[in-house]
Scaffold this active site. Sequence first.
Site, PDB file in Angstrom:
ATOM      1  N   LYS A   1       0.841  -1.199   0.000  1.00 35.29           N
ATOM      2  CA  LYS A   1       0.000   0.000   0.000  1.00 35.29           C
ATOM      3  C   LYS A   1       0.871   1.243   0.000  1.00 35.29           C
ATOM      4  O   LYS A   1       1.726   1.430   0.878  1.00 35.29           O
ATOM      5  CB  LYS A   1      -0.916   0.013   1.219  1.00 35.29           C
ATOM      6  CG  LYS A   1      -2.083  -0.956   1.072  1.00 35.29           C
ATOM      7  CD  LYS A   1      -2.851  -1.048   2.354  1.00 35.29           C
ATOM      8  CE  LYS A   1      -4.211  -0.413   2.251  1.00 35.29           C
ATOM      9  NZ  LYS A   1      -4.938  -0.522   3.528  1.00 35.29           N
TER      10      LYS A   1
HETATM   11  C1  E4P Z   1      -8.322  -0.547   3.821  1.00 34.98           C
HETATM   12  O1  E4P Z   1      -7.560  -0.802   2.914  1.00 34.98           O
HETATM   13  C2  E4P Z   1      -8.399   0.789   4.437  1.00 34.98           C
HETATM   14  O2  E4P Z   1      -7.183   1.143   5.009  1.00 34.98           O
HETATM   15  C3  E4P Z   1      -9.541   0.828   5.445  1.00 34.98           C
HETATM   16  O3  E4P Z   1     -10.685   0.287   4.833  1.00 34.98           O
HETATM   17  C4  E4P Z   1      -9.800   2.220   5.983  1.00 34.98           C
HETATM   18  O4  E4P Z   1     -10.977   2.194   6.755  1.00 34.98           O
HETATM   19  P1  E4P Z   1     -11.436   3.373   7.735  1.00 34.98           P
HETATM   20  O5  E4P Z   1     -11.786   4.553   6.919  1.00 34.98           O
HETATM   21  O6  E4P Z   1     -12.599   2.798   8.462  1.00 34.98           O
HETATM   22  O7  E4P Z   1     -10.264   3.660   8.637  1.00 34.98           O
END
Ligand code: E4P
Length: 288
Positions: free
Chosen positions: A113
């Site tokens: 990521k």
């Molecule tokens: C996943 O890849 C993301 O980091 C995650 O869904 C973020 O979620 P949030 O907005 O609830 O923190």
Amino acid sequence: MRPTDLKTRIFLDGGDPDETKEALKLIGFVDGQTTNPSLIAKNPVARRRMERGEKFTRSEILSFYRDVVGELTSLIPEGSISVEVYADSKTAADEMIKQAEEMFSWIPNAHIKLPTTHEGLKAAEQAIKSGIRVNMTLCFTQEQAAAVYIATKGARKGDVYVSPFIGRLDDRGENGMDLISNIIEMYKKGDGHVELLTASVRNLDHHLYALKLGSDIVTSPFKIIREWFEKGNFVPGNDYIYDKKNLKPIAFKDLDMTRSWQDFDISHELTDKGLAKFASDWNSLIKE
Ligand code: E4P
């Protein structure tokens, strides 16, 4: 078991392998998992350690993260596991690449990521050339999704994900699911090399509508996977209407994906805020 009409891959959003085991028991399959620094900070083992007042050194926290994703890989060896680099507003592309190379070597099924920022996109261009799979995170606009498409042109399908954070758009009154349908529409003109991963899912309706819209992947927290299971883990049919409540619509833009990615304004307040929050959650685990 996997519904026969399910086209979207179902990922678990979380940093606790016990939830992965539970989800596997419940629905019988998990196609992948997404982690991030905030989710790793919420891992029960890390939390207990923090409660004892024992912070990690930099190398300990990396080896903890490595162990967690190693366990996830052993649970879902055929799936993809997203592992996030540390980045704050000052982190340069080269530094992201160094981390990406290291993290990519941890497990055979990683997507790394990287933030959908200028430096993150520069890193993605380079990562793809070195055969590193990427998941471009903190995406809040169609411009950012267009930039991801252009910066990673030439990558194999499956090697690039883009993660629009719909829940965080909803949180500020915008209809995050519009961004998903807009990106799907825009990508129809492309070669299909970027897969759309609906992220920041807050409720079962987000999950269901992502399936109905045909998002390539949806990543949902364990409690939503459980709710989906309790409702019979169905794929919504044509009678399903997403209730957008009073969220403000996000209009579709006809963007030209043959331009260079640097031509697009890819800045977004929520990307900056999200980057800062991931960085501070990560730093809170580390001894000064
Ligand atoms: C996943 O890849 C993301 O980091 C995650 O869904 C973020 O979620 P949030 O907005 O609830 O923190």
